[in-house]
Design an enzyme around this catalytic site. Structure first.
Site, PDB file in Angstrom:
ATOM      1  N   ASP A  91       0.709  -1.416   0.103  1.00  0.00           N
ATOM      2  CA  ASP A  91       0.283  -0.100  -0.146  1.00  0.00           C
ATOM      3  C   ASP A  91       1.225   1.431   0.316  1.00  0.00           C
ATOM      4  O   ASP A  91       0.170   2.175  -0.564  1.00  0.00           O
ATOM      5  CB  ASP A  91      -0.424   0.127   1.289  1.00  0.00           C
ATOM      6  CG  ASP A  91      -1.696  -1.128   1.361  1.00  0.00           C
ATOM      7  OD1 ASP A  91      -2.340  -1.533   0.760  1.00  0.00           O
ATOM      8  OD2 ASP A  91      -1.989  -1.134   2.820  1.00  0.00           O
ATOM      9  N   GLU A 111       2.084  -0.765   4.652  1.00  0.00           N
ATOM     10  CA  GLU A 111       0.861  -1.062   4.463  1.00  0.00           C
ATOM     11  C   GLU A 111       0.227  -0.584   5.514  1.00  0.00           C
ATOM     12  O   GLU A 111       0.940  -0.605   6.889  1.00  0.00           O
ATOM     13  CB  GLU A 111       1.169  -2.558   3.612  1.00  0.00           C
ATOM     14  CG  GLU A 111       1.439  -2.485   3.126  1.00  0.00           C
ATOM     15  CD  GLU A 111       0.722  -4.705   2.407  1.00  0.00           C
ATOM     16  OE1 GLU A 111       0.044  -4.276   1.384  1.00  0.00           O
ATOM     17  OE2 GLU A 111       1.113  -5.197   3.324  1.00  0.00           O
ATOM     18  N   LYS A 113      -3.930  -1.695   7.009  1.00  0.00           N
ATOM     19  CA  LYS A 113      -5.462  -1.809   6.640  1.00  0.00           C
ATOM     20  C   LYS A 113      -5.869  -1.629   7.547  1.00  0.00           C
ATOM     21  O   LYS A 113      -5.921  -1.976   9.229  1.00  0.00           O
ATOM     22  CB  LYS A 113      -4.523  -3.830   7.108  1.00  0.00           C
ATOM     23  CG  LYS A 113      -4.046  -3.950   5.621  1.00  0.00           C
ATOM     24  CD  LYS A 113      -4.543  -3.718   3.953  1.00  0.00           C
ATOM     25  CE  LYS A 113      -2.906  -4.864   2.721  1.00  0.00           C
ATOM     26  NZ  LYS A 113      -3.572  -4.140   2.196  1.00  0.00           N
TER      27      LYS A 113
END
Length: 279
Positions: A91, A111, A113
């Site tokens: 990401d 990343e 989430k």
């Protein structure tokens, strides 16, 4: 620049510019896109603090590149590849630094989430489930896809002594404390952090060998067992334990700290290029 001074400067800028949008000149549409924008700010700050080093940002890593890195370690590794153009796309992308030999070395992979909308649903008075009669939704397994990217970067960095992979978690599936949320009708719903139906943190701590969360684990840990020495590449997992959203400045500071840890470990391969600006 010290971490404290940097944090104070960003906080002041945050207040003066009316929030993160003013600091970053962006209006992130989602949590995932925000971490990439922050990563790009991290590379700008690294370039400012280490002016003699050269950094680059990459959106993805090709599977072919990972296999090549493995094959350099041992000829039996990195042999299998079925889709020649396959790649992984964290990401927040990848930040690299150029070493004395012209090789690009990873200093940060990030990343972010989000999983679990129970808090938002309760605050909005929304019931869930097949019959729309439940307070909580059973946690899904989407977050487990993060393990693939983590494993691939670990393969790519198998010859390194650091693993600068940071994973930011938010949402009701990543609670570390029990919280109570009030509905619009004033009724209260309690979310138990240790509920097997709700919590998914245990499905991710395999990526850090069950070590401490909310900690910088960038430096690889070497453990001894009998006559063996084993190198552990641990993901630095950070979660908002009470289900709140991540603050952009907090994310920046964590990502910048991990990047600096990477540079400290790589220092012998960067010669005397690391020259900090003393503010």
């Amino acid at each position: 620049m010290s971490k404290k001074n940097q944090s104070e400067r960003l906080t002041t800028q945050h207040k003066e510019s009316k929030g993160a949008e003013g600091i970053y000149g962006i209006n992130a549409k989602s949590h995932d896109s925000s971490v990439r924008d922050i990563s790009k700010l991290v590379i700008q700050e690294l370039a400012s603090e280490y002016p003699k080093l050269t950094f680059q940002f990459k959106k993805s890593i090709r599977k072919e590149e990972i296999n090549e890195a493995l094959n350099k370690i041992d000829s039996d590794l990195g042999k299998t590849l079925f889709v020649s153009n396959s790649s992984i796309i964290p990401d927040g992308g990848i930040i690299e630094v150029e070493d004395d030999k012209g090789n690009w070395r990873i200093v940060l992979v990030s990343e972010a989430k989000h999983q679990g909308k129970d808090i938002e649903n309760i605050k909005n008075g929304k019931l869930v489930g097949k019959k729309n009669n439940q307070d909580l939704m059973a946690a899904g397994n989407a977050i487990e896809r993060s393990h693939k990217n983590i494993s691939e970067i670990a393969n790519l960095m198998l010859a390194e002594s650091h693993f600068p992979y940071v994973l930011f978690l938010e949402g009701s599936n990543f609670l570390t404390e029990t919280i109570s949320i009030k509905r619009p009708d004033e009724s209260v719903v309690t979310l138990e952090y240790d509920s097997g139906t709700l919590n998914r943190l245990d499905r991710l701590t395999a990526a850090n060998y069950g070590m401490q969360i909310n900690a910088n684990l960038c430096k690889n840990k070497f453990v001894k067992h009998k006559d063996k020495t084993i190198m552990l590449q641990a993901t630095s997992i950070y979660t908002q334990g009470n289900g709140e959203k991540w603050n952009d400045i907090d994310m920046f500071n964590i990502m910048f700290e991990i990047s600096k840890t990477s540079l400290e470990i790589l220092e012998s391969d960067l010669s005397n290029q690391i020259t900090k600006i003393d503010n």
